[in-house]
Write a protein that holds these residues in place. Sequence first.
Motif, PDB file in Angstrom:
ATOM      1  N   ALA A   1      68.096  57.051  62.001  1.00 52.68           N
ATOM      2  CA  ALA A   1      66.728  57.195  61.248  1.00 52.68           C
ATOM      3  C   ALA A   1      65.564  56.333  62.139  1.00 52.68           C
ATOM      4  CB  ALA A   1      66.555  56.568  59.886  1.00 52.68           C
TER       5      ALA A   1
ATOM      6  N   ILE B   1      64.584  58.525  48.129  1.00 51.18           N
ATOM      7  CA  ILE B   1      65.082  58.306  49.203  1.00 51.18           C
ATOM      8  C   ILE B   1      65.905  57.166  48.997  1.00 51.18           C
ATOM      9  CG2 ILE B   1      63.165  59.282  50.538  1.00 51.18           C
ATOM     10  CD1 ILE B   1      61.929  56.533  50.851  1.00 51.18           C
ATOM     11  N   PRO B   2      66.871  56.876  50.058  1.00 49.66           N
ATOM     12  CA  PRO B   2      67.827  55.682  49.772  1.00 49.66           C
ATOM     13  C   PRO B   2      66.944  54.491  49.560  1.00 49.66           C
ATOM     14  CG  PRO B   2      68.292  56.839  51.810  1.00 49.66           C
ATOM     15  CD  PRO B   2      67.063  57.729  51.402  1.00 49.66           C
TER      16      PRO B   2
ATOM     17  N   PHE C   1      66.616  50.385  49.663  1.00 50.51           N
ATOM     18  CA  PHE C   1      66.872  49.457  50.362  1.00 50.51           C
ATOM     19  C   PHE C   1      66.991  47.821  49.341  1.00 50.51           C
ATOM     20  CE2 PHE C   1      65.408  51.208  54.769  1.00 50.51           C
ATOM     21  CZ  PHE C   1      66.471  52.351  54.655  1.00 50.51           C
TER      22      PHE C   1
ATOM     23  N   MET D   1      60.105  57.344  45.259  1.00 47.24           N
ATOM     24  CA  MET D   1      60.562  58.284  46.080  1.00 47.24           C
ATOM     25  C   MET D   1      61.895  58.631  46.085  1.00 47.24           C
ATOM     26  SD  MET D   1      58.378  58.076  49.552  1.00 47.24           S
ATOM     27  CE  MET D   1      57.177  56.833  49.842  1.00 47.24           C
TER      28      MET D   1
ATOM     29  N   ASN E   1      58.826  45.960  56.065  1.00 44.39           N
ATOM     30  CA  ASN E   1      58.334  47.227  56.818  1.00 44.39           C
ATOM     31  C   ASN E   1      58.953  48.609  55.978  1.00 44.39           C
ATOM     32  OD1 ASN E   1      57.288  45.863  59.407  1.00 44.39           O
ATOM     33  ND2 ASN E   1      59.328  45.118  59.443  1.00 44.39           N
ATOM     34  N   CYS E   2      60.078  48.238  55.350  1.00 37.75           N
ATOM     35  CA  CYS E   2      60.734  49.366  54.552  1.00 37.75           C
ATOM     36  C   CYS E   2      60.642  49.691  53.228  1.00 37.75           C
ATOM     37  CB  CYS E   2      62.107  49.553  55.092  1.00 37.75           C
ATOM     38  SG  CYS E   2      62.414  49.078  56.887  1.00 37.75           S
TER      39      CYS E   2
ATOM     40  N   ARG F   1      73.530  57.134  59.687  1.00 34.13           N
ATOM     41  CA  ARG F   1      72.221  57.522  59.272  1.00 34.13           C
ATOM     42  C   ARG F   1      71.267  56.792  59.558  1.00 34.13           C
ATOM     43  NH1 ARG F   1      73.515  59.287  53.335  1.00 34.13           N
ATOM     44  NH2 ARG F   1      71.333  59.520  53.211  1.00 34.13           N
ATOM     45  N   LEU F   2      71.551  55.404  59.247  1.00 33.89           N
ATOM     46  CA  LEU F   2      70.553  54.360  59.330  1.00 33.89           C
ATOM     47  C   LEU F   2      70.099  54.306  60.974  1.00 33.89           C
ATOM     48  CD1 LEU F   2      68.699  51.984  58.440  1.00 33.89           C
ATOM     49  CD2 LEU F   2      70.474  50.252  58.682  1.00 33.89           C
TER      50      LEU F   2
ATOM     51  N   MET G   1      58.593  49.033  50.855  1.00 32.47           N
ATOM     52  CA  MET G   1      57.461  49.623  49.992  1.00 32.47           C
ATOM     53  C   MET G   1      57.507  50.919  49.825  1.00 32.47           C
ATOM     54  SD  MET G   1      56.987  48.993  53.514  1.00 32.47           S
ATOM     55  CE  MET G   1      55.679  48.724  54.651  1.00 32.47           C
ATOM     56  N   CYS G   2      58.713  51.881  50.682  1.00 29.68           N
ATOM     57  CA  CYS G   2      58.860  53.155  50.358  1.00 29.68           C
ATOM     58  C   CYS G   2      60.247  53.218  49.740  1.00 29.68           C
ATOM     59  CB  CYS G   2      58.847  54.018  51.726  1.00 29.68           C
ATOM     60  SG  CYS G   2      57.072  54.213  52.203  1.00 29.68           S
TER      61      CYS G   2
ATOM     62  N   LEU H   1      74.688  53.546  54.301  1.00 32.87           N
ATOM     63  CA  LEU H   1      73.768  54.216  55.389  1.00 32.87           C
ATOM     64  C   LEU H   1      74.330  53.892  56.896  1.00 32.87           C
ATOM     65  CD1 LEU H   1      70.411  53.790  54.032  1.00 32.87           C
ATOM     66  CD2 LEU H   1      71.602  56.085  54.081  1.00 32.87           C
TER      67      LEU H   1
ATOM     68  N   MET I   1      61.872  57.516  61.563  1.00 32.59           N
ATOM     69  CA  MET I   1      61.693  56.011  60.807  1.00 32.59           C
ATOM     70  C   MET I   1      60.997  55.037  62.023  1.00 32.59           C
ATOM     71  SD  MET I   1      61.655  56.086  57.621  1.00 32.59           S
ATOM     72  CE  MET I   1      61.377  57.956  57.478  1.00 32.59           C
TER      73      MET I   1
ATOM     74  N   ASN J   1      57.728  52.925  61.822  1.00 28.93           N
ATOM     75  CA  ASN J   1      57.499  51.931  60.746  1.00 28.93           C
ATOM     76  C   ASN J   1      57.965  50.538  60.929  1.00 28.93           C
ATOM     77  OD1 ASN J   1      56.763  53.938  58.688  1.00 28.93           O
ATOM     78  ND2 ASN J   1      59.032  54.553  58.549  1.00 28.93           N
ATOM     79  N   LEU J   2      58.801  50.555  62.317  1.00 29.48           N
ATOM     80  CA  LEU J   2      59.228  49.350  62.686  1.00 29.48           C
ATOM     81  C   LEU J   2      58.162  48.620  63.611  1.00 29.48           C
ATOM     82  CD1 LEU J   2      62.810  50.408  63.989  1.00 29.48           C
ATOM     83  CD2 LEU J   2      62.284  48.274  62.136  1.00 29.48           C
TER      84      LEU J   2
ATOM     85  N   MET K   1      63.388  44.620  56.796  1.00 29.33           N
ATOM     86  CA  MET K   1      63.190  45.645  55.907  1.00 29.33           C
ATOM     87  C   MET K   1      62.421  45.438  54.616  1.00 29.33           C
ATOM     88  SD  MET K   1      67.001  47.380  55.642  1.00 29.33           S
ATOM     89  CE  MET K   1      67.504  48.519  56.885  1.00 29.33           C
TER      90      MET K   1
HETATM   91  C1  HEC Z   1      55.873  55.172  54.338  1.00 25.27           C
HETATM   92  C2  HEC Z   1      57.208  55.162  53.641  1.00 25.27           C
HETATM   93  C3  HEC Z   1      58.289  54.913  54.412  1.00 25.27           C
HETATM   94  C4  HEC Z   1      58.528  53.777  55.277  1.00 25.27           C
HETATM   95  C5  HEC Z   1      57.503  52.551  55.423  1.00 25.27           C
HETATM   96  C6  HEC Z   1      59.814  53.911  55.726  1.00 25.27           C
HETATM   97  N1  HEC Z   1      60.418  55.103  55.181  1.00 25.27           N
HETATM   98 FE1  HEC Z   1      62.436  55.579  55.609  1.00 25.27          FE
HETATM   99  N2  HEC Z   1      62.020  57.324  54.660  1.00 25.27           N
HETATM  100  C7  HEC Z   1      61.124  57.680  54.039  1.00 25.27           C
HETATM  101  C8  HEC Z   1      60.998  59.251  53.622  1.00 25.27           C
HETATM  102  C9  HEC Z   1      59.709  59.867  52.829  1.00 25.27           C
HETATM  103  C10 HEC Z   1      62.381  59.392  54.081  1.00 25.27           C
HETATM  104  C11 HEC Z   1      63.030  60.680  53.572  1.00 25.27           C
HETATM  105  C12 HEC Z   1      62.188  61.847  54.762  1.00 25.27           C
HETATM  106  C13 HEC Z   1      63.055  62.209  55.828  1.00 25.27           C
HETATM  107  O1  HEC Z   1      64.288  62.257  55.441  1.00 25.27           O
HETATM  108  O2  HEC Z   1      62.667  62.466  56.831  1.00 25.27           O
HETATM  109  C14 HEC Z   1      62.721  58.437  54.699  1.00 25.27           C
HETATM  110  C15 HEC Z   1      64.202  58.546  55.276  1.00 25.27           C
HETATM  111  C16 HEC Z   1      64.761  57.535  55.760  1.00 25.27           C
HETATM  112  C17 HEC Z   1      66.264  57.348  56.151  1.00 25.27           C
HETATM  113  C18 HEC Z   1      67.136  58.664  56.237  1.00 25.27           C
HETATM  114  C19 HEC Z   1      68.114  58.608  55.114  1.00 25.27           C
HETATM  115  C20 HEC Z   1      68.975  59.744  55.170  1.00 25.27           C
HETATM  116  O3  HEC Z   1      69.110  60.439  54.268  1.00 25.27           O
HETATM  117  O4  HEC Z   1      69.822  59.846  55.799  1.00 25.27           O
HETATM  118  C21 HEC Z   1      66.551  56.222  56.480  1.00 25.27           C
HETATM  119  C22 HEC Z   1      67.920  55.738  57.019  1.00 25.27           C
HETATM  120  C23 HEC Z   1      65.060  55.325  56.351  1.00 25.27           C
HETATM  121  N3  HEC Z   1      64.312  56.101  56.117  1.00 25.27           N
HETATM  122  C24 HEC Z   1      65.010  53.932  57.075  1.00 25.27           C
HETATM  123  C25 HEC Z   1      63.762  53.319  57.044  1.00 25.27           C
HETATM  124  C26 HEC Z   1      63.756  52.085  57.688  1.00 25.27           C
HETATM  125  C27 HEC Z   1      64.926  51.305  58.304  1.00 25.27           C
HETATM  126  C28 HEC Z   1      62.531  51.821  57.404  1.00 25.27           C
HETATM  127  C29 HEC Z   1      61.792  50.553  57.972  1.00 25.27           C
HETATM  128  C30 HEC Z   1      61.920  49.989  59.248  1.00 25.27           C
HETATM  129  C31 HEC Z   1      61.863  52.898  56.840  1.00 25.27           C
HETATM  130  N4  HEC Z   1      62.515  53.744  56.293  1.00 25.27           N
HETATM  131  C32 HEC Z   1      60.504  52.819  56.362  1.00 25.27           C
HETATM  132  C33 HEC Z   1      59.641  56.911  53.861  1.00 25.27           C
HETATM  133  C34 HEC Z   1      59.671  55.803  54.711  1.00 25.27           C
END
Ligand code: HEC
Length: 244
Positions: A70, A125-126, A128, A123, A112-113, A66-67, A115-116, A137, A75, A78-79, A109
């Motif tokens: 994403a 969402i998983p 970290f 939110m 970059n990650c 899943r990771l 904050m959400c 994940l 995602m 966001n990197l 993380m």
């Molecule tokens: C601006 C906010 C934001 C940031 C910054 C962000 N994410 Fe997310 N992420 C979300 C949201 C909202 C979802 C759920 C929406 C979706 O599933 O598409 C999500 C979903 C995910 C999932 C999916 C989980 C699943 O259910 O399978 C993963 C894994 C993930 N993000 C990893 C990351 C990683 C790694 C980073 C940093 C590099 C990151 N995200 C940065 C908002 C963010």
Amino acid sequence: MLHFRRFSDTSVSEKLLDSMFLITIGIGYLFALLNLYYTDQGRDGEPGLSVKDVTLAYYGSHNQTRLGAAINGPMEPNLPNAAAKTTILDWIQHGATKEEFEAKVKPIMQSNCVMCHSAASGMSIPHFDSYEHVLELTATDTGATIPALVRVSHIHLFGIAFILFLIGRIFLLCELPVLFKRVVVAAPFAFLILDISSWYITKLIPQFAYVVIAMGAFVGITFAIQIFTSLYQMWLYKSNNEQE
Ligand code: HEC
């Protein structure tokens, strides 16, 4: 001679009841399609519902976690750079150890990650916030779990069988070639059972996603034939019962 009931034998009140039921079910069906669209369309990271979305829903991506899915998909922006992505993917590849997580992945993380992906963001969402949460994940993505499929299967079979039965009872009042009627009332039940069986087969054989989609479409087509033909014959069709 045997006489079977037809719409020409029904009162206006009965036709009204039947029509309102068919129209409401028809609208319900459109919402079911919308729901399907919203649940599955984004799985492959591209807009619109595709065979790939359906495959990912039931079979999962298998070669991805899943990771991994994403950061290769939605995602990725966001990197900060490609190196950060490689660092995370390598960590998963190396067995997702705690030491390597703390040393290399956590810093990425943190900036970059989280904050959400934290409780603070509010939110759902998983999060970290710990190694264990991130580790969850990194398991292979094998799609919907069997308990989840079993739950949806029994709801679908009970609910849709009811609807098909009631729609079929109304449709039987149409004046149509008897063979056509027999096929159209019986087929959607078979399609429904094949559709749901294919969910489970798709968990093992991803190509079965095509069967899932085809059977779902066939249920929809027979559904539409029954609703529209019944409504047409109820209100617009001139019965030729008398000549029979
Ligand atoms: C601006 C906010 C934001 C940031 C910054 C962000 N994410 Fe997310 N992420 C979300 C949201 C909202 C979802 C759920 C929406 C979706 O599933 O598409 C999500 C979903 C995910 C999932 C999916 C989980 C699943 O259910 O399978 C993963 C894994 C993930 N993000 C990893 C990351 C990683 C790694 C980073 C940093 C590099 C990151 N995200 C940065 C908002 C963010």
